[in-house]
Motif scaffolding. Sequence first.
Motif, short mmCIF file in Angstrom:
data_model
loop_
_atom_site.label_atom_id
_atom_site.label_comp_id
_atom_site.label_asym_id
_atom_site.label_seq_id
_atom_site.Cartn_x
_atom_site.Cartn_y
_atom_site.Cartn_z
N GLY A 1 16.53 8.75 5.98
CA GLY A 1 15.90 9.84 6.72
C GLY A 1 14.39 9.67 6.81
O GLY A 1 13.80 9.94 7.87
N ALA A 2 13.75 9.25 5.72
CA ALA A 2 12.30 9.06 5.73
C ALA A 2 11.91 7.90 6.63
O ALA A 2 10.91 7.97 7.37
CB ALA A 2 11.81 8.82 4.30
N ILE A 3 12.69 6.81 6.61
CA ILE A 3 12.41 5.67 7.49
C ILE A 3 12.45 6.12 8.94
O ILE A 3 11.57 5.76 9.74
CB ILE A 3 13.42 4.53 7.24
CG1 ILE A 3 13.16 3.87 5.88
CG2 ILE A 3 13.32 3.48 8.35
CD1 ILE A 3 14.22 2.85 5.49
N ILE B 1 7.79 3.77 0.92
CA ILE B 1 8.52 5.04 0.90
C ILE B 1 9.05 5.24 -0.51
O ILE B 1 9.82 4.42 -1.01
CB ILE B 1 9.65 5.03 1.93
CG1 ILE B 1 9.07 4.91 3.34
CG2 ILE B 1 10.51 6.29 1.80
CD1 ILE B 1 10.10 4.75 4.44
N ARG B 2 8.62 6.31 -1.14
CA ARG B 2 8.98 6.55 -2.54
C ARG B 2 10.20 7.48 -2.64
O ARG B 2 10.14 8.63 -2.21
CB ARG B 2 7.82 7.19 -3.31
CG ARG B 2 6.51 6.43 -3.24
CD ARG B 2 5.49 7.00 -4.22
NE ARG B 2 5.42 8.45 -4.22
CZ ARG B 2 4.65 9.18 -3.40
NH1 ARG B 2 3.90 8.57 -2.52
NH2 ARG B 2 4.64 10.49 -3.49
N SER B 3 11.26 6.96 -3.22
CA SER B 3 12.39 7.82 -3.58
C SER B 3 12.58 7.82 -5.09
O SER B 3 13.54 8.42 -5.58
CB SER B 3 13.68 7.35 -2.89
OG SER B 3 14.03 6.05 -3.33
N ASN B 4 11.67 7.16 -5.81
CA ASN B 4 11.80 7.12 -7.28
C ASN B 4 11.70 8.51 -7.89
O ASN B 4 12.30 8.79 -8.93
CB ASN B 4 10.74 6.19 -7.87
CG ASN B 4 9.32 6.64 -7.57
OD1 ASN B 4 8.95 6.79 -6.40
ND2 ASN B 4 8.52 6.86 -8.59
N LEU C 1 0.86 -1.18 0.00
CA LEU C 1 0.00 0.00 0.00
C LEU C 1 0.90 1.23 0.00
O LEU C 1 1.77 1.38 0.85
CB LEU C 1 -0.90 0.01 1.24
CG LEU C 1 -1.93 1.14 1.31
CD1 LEU C 1 -2.94 1.02 0.18
CD2 LEU C 1 -2.64 1.12 2.66
N SER C 2 0.71 2.09 -0.98
CA SER C 2 1.56 3.27 -1.10
C SER C 2 0.77 4.51 -0.71
O SER C 2 -0.02 5.03 -1.49
CB SER C 2 2.08 3.41 -2.54
OG SER C 2 2.89 4.56 -2.66
N LEU D 1 10.45 -0.06 -0.14
CA LEU D 1 11.10 1.10 -0.71
C LEU D 1 10.93 1.08 -2.22
O LEU D 1 11.30 0.10 -2.88
CB LEU D 1 12.59 1.13 -0.35
CG LEU D 1 12.90 1.20 1.15
CD1 LEU D 1 14.41 1.22 1.37
CD2 LEU D 1 12.25 2.41 1.80
N HIS D 2 10.33 2.14 -2.76
CA HIS D 2 10.11 2.28 -4.21
C HIS D 2 11.23 3.16 -4.74
O HIS D 2 11.27 4.36 -4.50
CB HIS D 2 8.74 2.91 -4.46
CG HIS D 2 8.39 3.04 -5.90
ND1 HIS D 2 7.14 3.46 -6.33
CD2 HIS D 2 9.09 2.80 -7.04
CE1 HIS D 2 7.12 3.48 -7.64
NE2 HIS D 2 8.30 3.09 -8.10
N VAL D 3 12.16 2.56 -5.48
CA VAL D 3 13.34 3.28 -5.94
C VAL D 3 13.35 3.40 -7.46
O VAL D 3 12.81 2.55 -8.17
CB VAL D 3 14.64 2.59 -5.47
CG1 VAL D 3 14.69 2.51 -3.97
CG2 VAL D 3 14.77 1.20 -6.07
#
Length: 617
Positions: A232-234, A211-214, A171-172, A257-259
């Motif tokens: 940092g987000a985690i 957690i989206r960093s893409n 779930l995003s 983690l969405h990279v």
Amino acid sequence: MEDTKKTIAFSNFEKLSKKEWIDQVSKELNDPNFERKISWKTGEGFDLFPYQTEEDLEKIKDLDLQHNLSINRIDENYGLRHWVNRVDINVKKVSSSNSEALELLEKGAEGVHFHLEDLDEIDTKTLLQGIGLKYCDVSFSLRVASYKFILDYIDFLKEENISPQELNGSLSFDPIGDYLECGDFPRQNLDIIDYLFKEGKDFHNFKLLTIRSNQLADTGASAVQQLSYNLGAIVEYADYLTKRGHSADFIFDNIQLHVGISGSYFLEIAKLRALRSLVSRLAIAYQCKDYSAEVLDIHAEPSIFSKSILDPYTNMLRSTTEAMSAVIGGCDSLTVPSHDATFVDEPSASSKRIARNVSNILKEESYLHKVVDAAAGSYYIEVLTHYLIEEAWNKFIKIEEEGGMLKVLDSGQFMKEVIAHRNKQIEDLAYGKKIKVGVNMFPNVKENIDPAAIKHYDFMEADDHWARPMRASAAFEKLRLRMESYGKRKGSANLPVVAYYLVGENLAMQQARMHFIESFFGIVGFPLIRYGSDPKAMEHVRVVVFCGSDEDYPNFIPKVIDKIDQGERGISCIVAGNNEHISSANFEEEIYGFVHARTHKVDFLSKLMDHLEIIVE
């Protein structure tokens, strides 16, 4: 025979240390500083020597944390290295999205991701009807928080007699990721994450926090910036959730983690390996009891930043190598977008099919699913991973010392550094320091681009404050679209023509510089001919480029310019070469400019098009 084998055995060769190898190379090259010349300037805060040995691994303390030793989580029959081939579905109408999902799952996809951001009400039963939730990966993204959705989903599972522990997916809903992208952060949205963790306490392989960093990769951020952001987000989420009573073990077990994956092949492999190691280090800091590197769920997607509307089929190649980096690096699921996804309203069925099958080809034809960790044992990749780990951890510590990721985002400092790195990459393209096929080198001069067919173009404009997706090639694309629009209005036969003029007697330099200017002017769509070869095209020649050797130019160019001036008017003369290396005092006043390998292509071509009045009305 046995004696022969002993004679040629590798054991008979003396084993050299790395220092001895370097000393020998230095001696043969007669250059004690040769290492500086061949080291890779990564742009990540360190330089990397291309020759690594087992000795270099001695400084890596947690080498085992780099390795992805897990076999597939679903069914061992899939192979030792399983990843989910996941496709995106933007849900506009629930019933048609359900039909699309069923079709895609029948045609090779192993998971679907429903984007529900634009819907206020979601008919969960209709959306999921007929989808075997036990047997495929089903994920959802929500932009506007919906308490109702998770309740409806749980009710649907009860109705279908499906245990939450049998699900795979994610779930995003990522408020910090939204803040990174648009600058809006309603703090109360963190309460929804708390709610999701309470209601989803029985989920196991269905990850509750993505957690989206893409979007950072899509913006052009460095690997170190992306890694430090994830950490940092985690920490922001983990600190908040532990205060709400959730255990650190439960939190770390439920993170995906969405990279994004860019075109730097080995760097991206190392980035994903570093990510596992770094999150493991973070879990240890939170005193997680049984956490291991394999637990982390990584979803990977080729980045927008590396793609282009110019020669767009090369995007297929870019996405394929980026997908390989993701798989070898250890992703758990992979989405490969269509090659034209960033600039058309709706990609064609064939382009979506090709993209969907990239992952399948990497399995069924490249056999990447047969090896648990294909990069293990590569000194080069393991050392590169180590450097990324150390740089990213140091940057993360600095972020924490400044108050944490939210504070750093509030101050704008983090994005300022990201934008600086992005701009450096764009400048490297403009100066030709980096090559992008079809964009700043080797253009497809026969390509016809319809500017009216290019969509989402404004969306790809750079933003200097937030993580907005863009293409690194955008400046080149603008110039090419400008030329195409001018051609549509004036007629392609009336485009200003560039003619190359071979001067002097050095045939090798003539040919080399001719090929250079073919690429230089071809990237924006100038028609190119040899001077005098086509009388009809000569009527439209507005630019003449002299191609020869630096030594020949002073003697030949003045004579040629006089000849051109007598026969043609309004022609701009350009020299292929660096004026710093050319004695041009006797002709420089009559030259519009000089072009060479380090010319800023975008600036020069933009000004030339202004000079020639190639404008879009």
